[in-house]
Scaffold this motif. Structure first.
Motif, PDB file in Angstrom:
ATOM      1  N   ASN A   5       0.865  -1.168   0.000  1.00 28.52           N
ATOM      2  CA  ASN A   5       0.000   0.000   0.000  1.00 28.52           C
ATOM      3  C   ASN A   5       0.907   1.225   0.000  1.00 28.52           C
ATOM      4  O   ASN A   5       1.682   1.427   0.935  1.00 28.52           O
ATOM      5  N   LEU A   6       0.851   2.030  -1.054  1.00 29.23           N
ATOM      6  CA  LEU A   6       1.769   3.155  -1.191  1.00 29.23           C
ATOM      7  C   LEU A   6       1.512   4.263  -0.176  1.00 29.23           C
ATOM      8  O   LEU A   6       2.430   5.022   0.152  1.00 29.23           O
ATOM      9  N   ALA A   7       0.305   4.353   0.353  1.00 30.68           N
ATOM     10  CA  ALA A   7       0.006   5.386   1.340  1.00 30.68           C
ATOM     11  C   ALA A   7       0.652   5.084   2.693  1.00 30.68           C
ATOM     12  O   ALA A   7       1.048   5.995   3.415  1.00 30.68           O
ATOM     13  N   THR A   8       0.769   3.792   3.008  1.00 32.34           N
ATOM     14  CA  THR A   8       1.278   3.409   4.333  1.00 32.34           C
ATOM     15  C   THR A   8       2.632   2.711   4.286  1.00 32.34           C
ATOM     16  O   THR A   8       3.315   2.631   5.308  1.00 32.34           O
ATOM     17  N   GLY A   9       2.966   2.134   3.125  1.00 32.27           N
ATOM     18  CA  GLY A   9       4.191   1.338   3.022  1.00 32.27           C
ATOM     19  C   GLY A   9       4.030  -0.071   3.545  1.00 32.27           C
ATOM     20  O   GLY A   9       4.964  -0.861   3.543  1.00 32.27           O
ATOM     21  N   ASP A  10       2.828  -0.409   3.995  1.00 28.35           N
ATOM     22  CA  ASP A  10       2.552  -1.736   4.555  1.00 28.35           C
ATOM     23  C   ASP A  10       2.185  -2.738   3.470  1.00 28.35           C
ATOM     24  O   ASP A  10       1.626  -2.374   2.441  1.00 28.35           O
ATOM     25  N   SER A  11       2.458  -3.996   3.761  1.00 29.17           N
ATOM     26  CA  SER A  11       2.024  -5.085   2.902  1.00 29.17           C
ATOM     27  C   SER A  11       0.544  -5.332   3.180  1.00 29.17           C
ATOM     28  O   SER A  11       0.124  -5.371   4.335  1.00 29.17           O
ATOM     29  N   VAL A  12      -0.247  -5.467   2.127  1.00 30.66           N
ATOM     30  CA  VAL A  12      -1.673  -5.748   2.279  1.00 30.66           C
ATOM     31  C   VAL A  12      -2.041  -6.968   1.441  1.00 30.66           C
ATOM     32  O   VAL A  12      -1.358  -7.296   0.467  1.00 30.66           O
ATOM     33  N   SER A  13      -3.114  -7.626   1.849  1.00 32.34           N
ATOM     34  CA  SER A  13      -3.596  -8.782   1.093  1.00 32.34           C
ATOM     35  C   SER A  13      -5.104  -8.664   0.901  1.00 32.34           C
ATOM     36  O   SER A  13      -5.774  -7.947   1.651  1.00 32.34           O
ATOM     37  N   LEU A  14      -5.598  -9.383  -0.068  1.00 28.75           N
ATOM     38  CA  LEU A  14      -7.041  -9.389  -0.313  1.00 28.75           C
ATOM     39  C   LEU A  14      -7.775  -9.917   0.914  1.00 28.75           C
ATOM     40  O   LEU A  14      -8.734  -9.319   1.381  1.00 28.75           O
ATOM     41  N   ARG A  15      -7.328 -11.034   1.442  1.00 31.36           N
ATOM     42  CA  ARG A  15      -8.018 -11.674   2.572  1.00 31.36           C
ATOM     43  C   ARG A  15      -7.992 -10.803   3.836  1.00 31.36           C
ATOM     44  O   ARG A  15      -8.990 -10.691   4.526  1.00 31.36           O
ATOM     45  N   GLU A  16      -6.864 -10.183   4.135  1.00 25.51           N
ATOM     46  CA  GLU A  16      -6.749  -9.422   5.382  1.00 25.51           C
ATOM     47  C   GLU A  16      -7.381  -8.034   5.307  1.00 25.51           C
ATOM     48  O   GLU A  16      -7.875  -7.532   6.311  1.00 25.51           O
ATOM     49  N   HIS A  17      -7.354  -7.390   4.157  1.00 33.32           N
ATOM     50  CA  HIS A  17      -7.755  -5.993   4.079  1.00 33.32           C
ATOM     51  C   HIS A  17      -9.044  -5.721   3.310  1.00 33.32           C
ATOM     52  O   HIS A  17      -9.590  -4.624   3.406  1.00 33.32           O
ATOM     53  N   TYR A  18      -9.515  -6.696   2.546  1.00 30.43           N
ATOM     54  CA  TYR A  18     -10.695  -6.437   1.725  1.00 30.43           C
ATOM     55  C   TYR A  18     -11.815  -7.452   1.961  1.00 30.43           C
ATOM     56  O   TYR A  18     -12.914  -7.280   1.443  1.00 30.43           O
ATOM     57  N   GLU A  19     -11.542  -8.478   2.725  1.00 33.88           N
ATOM     58  CA  GLU A  19     -12.548  -9.505   2.979  1.00 33.88           C
ATOM     59  C   GLU A  19     -13.779  -8.881   3.634  1.00 33.88           C
ATOM     60  O   GLU A  19     -13.663  -8.039   4.522  1.00 33.88           O
ATOM     61  N   GLY A  20     -14.945  -9.257   3.155  1.00 36.75           N
ATOM     62  CA  GLY A  20     -16.193  -8.726   3.685  1.00 36.75           C
ATOM     63  C   GLY A  20     -16.651  -7.445   3.006  1.00 36.75           C
ATOM     64  O   GLY A  20     -17.711  -6.927   3.324  1.00 36.75           O
ATOM     65  N   SER A  21     -15.859  -6.936   2.076  1.00 36.25           N
ATOM     66  CA  SER A  21     -16.223  -5.723   1.333  1.00 36.25           C
ATOM     67  C   SER A  21     -16.483  -6.079  -0.128  1.00 36.25           C
ATOM     68  O   SER A  21     -15.944  -7.044  -0.643  1.00 36.25           O
ATOM     69  N   VAL A  22     -17.300  -5.281  -0.763  1.00 34.68           N
ATOM     70  CA  VAL A  22     -17.410  -5.356  -2.218  1.00 34.68           C
ATOM     71  C   VAL A  22     -16.179  -4.612  -2.737  1.00 34.68           C
ATOM     72  O   VAL A  22     -15.957  -3.451  -2.385  1.00 34.68           O
ATOM     73  N   THR A  23     -15.350  -5.306  -3.513  1.00 39.14           N
ATOM     74  CA  THR A  23     -14.047  -4.764  -3.897  1.00 39.14           C
ATOM     75  C   THR A  23     -13.832  -4.852  -5.403  1.00 39.14           C
ATOM     76  O   THR A  23     -14.084  -5.887  -6.009  1.00 39.14           O
ATOM     77  N   LEU A  24     -13.329  -3.759  -5.950  1.00 41.02           N
ATOM     78  CA  LEU A  24     -12.887  -3.741  -7.336  1.00 41.02           C
ATOM     79  C   LEU A  24     -11.369  -3.857  -7.315  1.00 41.02           C
ATOM     80  O   LEU A  24     -10.684  -2.963  -6.809  1.00 41.02           O
ATOM     81  N   VAL A  25     -10.845  -4.970  -7.824  1.00 40.38           N
ATOM     82  CA  VAL A  25      -9.403  -5.141  -7.984  1.00 40.38           C
ATOM     83  C   VAL A  25      -9.080  -4.706  -9.402  1.00 40.38           C
ATOM     84  O   VAL A  25      -9.588  -5.280 -10.365  1.00 40.38           O
ATOM     85  N   ASN A  26      -8.263  -3.665  -9.510  1.00 40.53           N
ATOM     86  CA  ASN A  26      -7.909  -3.101 -10.812  1.00 40.53           C
ATOM     87  C   ASN A  26      -6.401  -3.210 -10.976  1.00 40.53           C
ATOM     88  O   ASN A  26      -5.649  -2.687 -10.153  1.00 40.53           O
ATOM     89  N   ILE A  27      -5.957  -3.918 -12.007  1.00 37.36           N
ATOM     90  CA  ILE A  27      -4.532  -4.105 -12.281  1.00 37.36           C
ATOM     91  C   ILE A  27      -4.171  -3.164 -13.418  1.00 37.36           C
ATOM     92  O   ILE A  27      -4.774  -3.220 -14.492  1.00 37.36           O
ATOM     93  N   TRP A  28      -3.176  -2.300 -13.178  1.00 36.92           N
ATOM     94  CA  TRP A  28      -2.910  -1.186 -14.078  1.00 36.92           C
ATOM     95  C   TRP A  28      -1.435  -0.807 -14.053  1.00 36.92           C
ATOM     96  O   TRP A  28      -0.642  -1.387 -13.321  1.00 36.92           O
TER      97      TRP A  28
END
Length: 179
Positions: free
Chosen positions: A45-68
């Motif tokens: 995550n460029l805002a925090t410098g932390d490593s994030v994952s789909l399961r830990e940070h987006y689970e339970g949300s409606v999420t748009l994963v955009n690869i760009w």
């Protein structure tokens, strides 16, 4: 039976045994498609410098994963619409994980996001492993994921995520989870 045919039979038997072993004990390759569970990933995550994952940070949300990528003109074209729908629907649980595959500096990717005034999560995968994980064909490529982690829409190329049809789809997914 000649030695040549014995050799051929041994090679064929070896190949058959190898194919059986690979299919039985080899890695499971899951297709990334509508109706399938979205693969997990780890990116920065460029805002925090932390490593994030789909399961830990987006689970339970409606999420748009955009690869760009920053060098991708269609990516730049679709981002303002993504930002608008995000600002409208984020309070209801909509998230965007925009994963840059730029191999260069995180500062360049952050500058791109600041230039477009993006407020959703801007992430970076300098290894570009996300492309293999999500079996992409290029950039941009997007995956809309429901709260249960299932891919409900996959789009190759730039897309108007703020269109009435897409907005209604995201709202329907948010409503399904609330009821």
């Amino acid at each position: 039976m000649s030695k040549q045919w014995v050799f051929v039979a041994m090679v064929v038997a070896g190949l058959a045994t190898g194919a059986f072993a690979l299919s039985r004990f080899g890695p499971d390759i899951q297709r990334v498609e509508v109706g399938a569970k979205a693969p997990d990933f780890k990116v920065i995550n460029l805002a925090t410098g932390d490593s994030v994952s789909l399961r830990e940070h987006y689970e339970g949300s409606v999420t748009l994963v955009n690869i760009w990528a920053t060098w991708c003109i269609p990516c730049r074209v679709e981002m303002p619409a993504m930002e608008r729908v995000y600002r409208d629907l984020a309070p209801r649980g909509f998230k965007i994980a925009a994963i840059s595959i730029d191999e260069g500096s995180p500062e360049d990717v952050s500058a791109f996001a600041q230039d477009l005034e993006l407020t959703f999560d801007v992430l970076q995968d300098r290894s570009t492993a996300i492309q293999q994980t999500y079996q992409t064909t290029g950039v941009p490529e997007s995956f809309l994921i429901n709260r249960r982690g299932i891919i409900v829409k996959r789009i190759i190329g730039a897309h108007d995520w703020g269109s009435p049809v897409n907005r209604a789809l995201v709202e329907r997914l948010l409503n399904e989870a609330e009821s």
